[in-house]
Scaffold this motif. Structure first.
Motif, PDB file in Angstrom:
ATOM      1  N   ILE A  18      38.070  25.723  42.226  1.00  0.00           N
ATOM      2  CA  ILE A  18      36.558  26.995  41.197  1.00  0.00           C
ATOM      3  C   ILE A  18      35.981  25.711  41.416  1.00  0.00           C
ATOM      4  CG2 ILE A  18      36.906  28.477  38.948  1.00  0.00           C
ATOM      5  CD1 ILE A  18      39.543  28.594  39.501  1.00  0.00           C
ATOM      6  N   CYS A  53      31.814  32.924  37.705  1.00  0.00           N
ATOM      7  CA  CYS A  53      33.266  31.743  38.571  1.00  0.00           C
ATOM      8  C   CYS A  53      34.287  31.248  38.087  1.00  0.00           C
ATOM      9  CB  CYS A  53      32.780  30.901  39.079  1.00  0.00           C
ATOM     10  SG  CYS A  53      33.127  29.698  40.395  1.00  0.00           S
ATOM     11  N   SER A  55      38.883  32.363  38.801  1.00  0.00           N
ATOM     12  CA  SER A  55      40.348  33.923  39.774  1.00  0.00           C
ATOM     13  C   SER A  55      40.364  34.838  38.991  1.00  0.00           C
ATOM     14  CB  SER A  55      41.418  32.065  39.290  1.00  0.00           C
ATOM     15  OG  SER A  55      42.392  32.712  40.649  1.00  0.00           O
ATOM     16  N   VAL A 165      38.598  34.329  44.088  1.00  0.00           N
ATOM     17  CA  VAL A 165      37.511  34.002  43.615  1.00  0.00           C
ATOM     18  C   VAL A 165      36.553  34.241  43.690  1.00  0.00           C
ATOM     19  CG1 VAL A 165      36.122  31.419  42.680  1.00  0.00           C
ATOM     20  CG2 VAL A 165      38.625  31.562  44.068  1.00  0.00           C
TER      21      VAL A 165
END
Length: 221
Positions: A18, A53, A55, A165
């Protein structure tokens, strides 16, 4: 999409993955995905200079209790996606919720609908994408009978699965499928490196475009 379900377990990329995606421009990621995964331009960043940004955890519908359930299940580094159906008559997200999410380490939100308290969102530096702003929020509960948490959702034809993501910057937002994260990181970075070398080699030189158009039949006057 399945209503009235709450899924407590989802598969997430690693924090390193990530972090790597957060350093890549959305436009370059979209290129690496073959021009797919980009969300509608109607969903814009309301917090300039803050990258979104993380999940994805999903909340289906605009209801506040459904949304809070998704927040309760989110982990630090996650992003909340509210599939609010694109409604514009009311907002379904605001500063108080963002402040609480930030206190839990949740990094941002994308709302398929309207939000309010933009000044507070910007003061917090809480990355927020939405279709726009509206100071009038819902009288809750609303649509609770059709809500769900951590189910796949679709926004303007783009599918979003919990654990994917979501990356957003000033160009827009893109969904990177969980299964493609490592490949997209490598592909995007390689393409950016190659592009930088290409333009470095061309620095100060003609691009030869006039000759190419001449060869294609353009009349040079």
């Amino acid at each position: 999409m399945t209503a009235r379900e709450i899924h407590t377990q989802i598969s997430r990329p690693t924090r390193d993955q990530i972090s790597a995606l957060s350093r890549l421009p959305v436009a370059a990621i979209v290129d690496a995905l073959g021009k797919t995964g980009a969300l509608t331009p109607d969903l814009k960043s309301l917090t300039p200079h803050v990258v979104l940004c993380g999940s994805v955890v999903t909340a289906l519908g605009p209801d506040v209790t459904v949304r809070r359930a998704a927040i309760d299940l989110a982990q630090p580094g996650d992003v909340l996606v509210v599939a609010g159906g694109g409604a514009r008559a009311h907002s379904c997200f605001g500063g108080a919720t963002a402040r609480h999410m930030q206190s839990r380490g949740i990094t941002g939100a994308l709302v398929d609908g309207m939000v309010r308290d933009v000044y507070e969102l910007r003061t917090l530096g809480f990355a927020t994408f939405a279709r726009g702003t509206n100071p009038i929020n819902y009288r809750y509960p609303v649509g609770q009978e059709e809500g769900a948490v951590n189910v796949p959702v679709s926004i303007d034809g783009v599918s979003i699965t919990p654990g994917d993501v979501l990356v957003g910057d000033q160009d827009g937002a893109v969904v990177v499928p969980r299964s493609q994260v490592e490949h997209i990181i490598a592909t995007t970075q390689a393409a950016m490196d190659a592009e930088a070398k290409k333009w470095e080699a061309r620095e100060g030189q003609s691009l030869g475009a006039v000759q190419k158009l001449t060869d294609a039949g353009y009349r040079i006057i």
